[in-house]
Design an enzyme around this catalytic site. Structure first.
Site, PDB file in Angstrom:
ATOM      1  N   TRP A  14       0.872  -1.167   0.000  1.00 25.20           N
ATOM      2  CA  TRP A  14       0.000   0.000   0.000  1.00 25.20           C
ATOM      3  C   TRP A  14       0.910   1.217   0.000  1.00 25.20           C
ATOM      4  O   TRP A  14       1.827   1.310   0.806  1.00 25.20           O
ATOM      5  CB  TRP A  14      -0.892   0.017   1.241  1.00 25.20           C
ATOM      6  CG  TRP A  14      -2.061  -0.907   1.126  1.00 25.20           C
ATOM      7  CD1 TRP A  14      -2.115  -2.198   1.563  1.00 25.20           C
ATOM      8  CD2 TRP A  14      -3.320  -0.622   0.541  1.00 25.20           C
ATOM      9  NE1 TRP A  14      -3.338  -2.735   1.284  1.00 25.20           N
ATOM     10  CE2 TRP A  14      -4.112  -1.777   0.643  1.00 25.20           C
ATOM     11  CE3 TRP A  14      -3.869   0.513  -0.078  1.00 25.20           C
ATOM     12  CZ2 TRP A  14      -5.402  -1.843   0.171  1.00 25.20           C
ATOM     13  CZ3 TRP A  14      -5.162   0.440  -0.549  1.00 25.20           C
ATOM     14  CH2 TRP A  14      -5.913  -0.727  -0.414  1.00 25.20           C
ATOM     15  N   ALA A  47       0.393  -3.723   5.566  1.00 21.87           N
ATOM     16  CA  ALA A  47       1.108  -3.700   6.836  1.00 21.87           C
ATOM     17  C   ALA A  47       0.729  -4.863   7.739  1.00 21.87           C
ATOM     18  O   ALA A  47       1.572  -5.395   8.469  1.00 21.87           O
ATOM     19  CB  ALA A  47       0.833  -2.372   7.553  1.00 21.87           C
ATOM     20  N   GLU A  49       0.240  -7.832   7.172  1.00 25.40           N
ATOM     21  CA  GLU A  49       0.922  -9.090   6.855  1.00 25.40           C
ATOM     22  C   GLU A  49       2.388  -9.100   7.300  1.00 25.40           C
ATOM     23  O   GLU A  49       3.052 -10.135   7.242  1.00 25.40           O
ATOM     24  CB  GLU A  49       0.846  -9.363   5.346  1.00 25.40           C
ATOM     25  CG  GLU A  49      -0.533  -9.714   4.842  1.00 25.40           C
ATOM     26  CD  GLU A  49      -1.447  -8.512   4.631  1.00 25.40           C
ATOM     27  OE1 GLU A  49      -2.671  -8.702   4.641  1.00 25.40           O
ATOM     28  OE2 GLU A  49      -0.935  -7.369   4.461  1.00 25.40           O
ATOM     29  N   ARG A  79     -10.249   1.551  10.965  1.00 26.47           N
ATOM     30  CA  ARG A  79      -9.548   2.283  12.010  1.00 26.47           C
ATOM     31  C   ARG A  79      -8.049   2.091  11.817  1.00 26.47           C
ATOM     32  O   ARG A  79      -7.487   1.091  12.223  1.00 26.47           O
ATOM     33  CB  ARG A  79      -9.982   1.780  13.383  1.00 26.47           C
ATOM     34  CG  ARG A  79     -11.444   2.027  13.717  1.00 26.47           C
ATOM     35  CD  ARG A  79     -11.693   3.453  14.020  1.00 26.47           C
ATOM     36  NE  ARG A  79     -10.753   3.871  15.066  1.00 26.47           N
ATOM     37  CZ  ARG A  79     -10.861   4.952  15.771  1.00 26.47           C
ATOM     38  NH1 ARG A  79     -11.848   5.774  15.557  1.00 26.47           N
ATOM     39  NH2 ARG A  79      -9.981   5.256  16.685  1.00 26.47           N
TER      40      ARG A  79
END
Length: 155
Positions: A14, A47, A49, A79
């Site tokens: 990402w 993140a 993972e 969130r």
């Protein structure tokens, strides 16, 4: 250091264009330090993972340290603070469980906007954070190698 260190570097995909800058900073700094270090790079989807892969890599015993980089932003649908906390806690746990230092370059800005200004700032900032992670990896590797003879001699 007598033996060349070996590091693993995990990158969340990402915002990959930003996160990849951490690896660039990491490798630049290792070169500046004069370390003949090997860095194996692993890309993960996001993140969340990173902690399990960090733990598995550390458990192999092949790495002196593992670094993990991600940019966790508020996408409005989840969130992001929960994700960020879970990631950092997971990375810490991976290091504690394996005895191998696991370093976090996981950043969670409060107000990230996909603007040119924010994008440029975080491109530069991730280079800086990657450099800091390289300093930490080099130093902690040196400390651990100093500890082994001291612990062995005390036994």
């Amino acid at each position: 250091m007598t033996k060349s260190p070996k590091f693993a570097f995990i990158k969340a995909q990402w915002h990959a264009d930003i996160v990849d800058q951490a690896l660039i900073g990491f490798q630049q700094r290792l070169a500046e330090l004069g370390l003949d270090a090997s860095v194996d790079v692993f890309d993960v989807p996001g993140a969340f993972e990173m902690p399990l892969l960090a733990q598995k890599l550390a458990a192999t015993g092949d790495y002196d340290a593992v670094a993990a980089a991600a940019l966790v932003v508020d996408g409005g649908l989840y969130r992001h603070d929960f994700v960020a906390q879970a990631v950092v806690s997971g990375l810490l746990d991976a290091g504690l469980k394996t005895g191998v230092p696991v370093l976090s370059v996981s950043l969670t800005p409060h107000h990230f906007q996909p603007s040119e200004e924010h994008h440029a700032f975080f491109l530069d900032h991730f280079v800086k954070k990657g450099r800091e992670a390289a300093d930490a990896a080099a130093r902690v590797t040196e400390l651990y190698r100093e500890l082994v003879p001291a612990v062995t001699a005390a036994a």
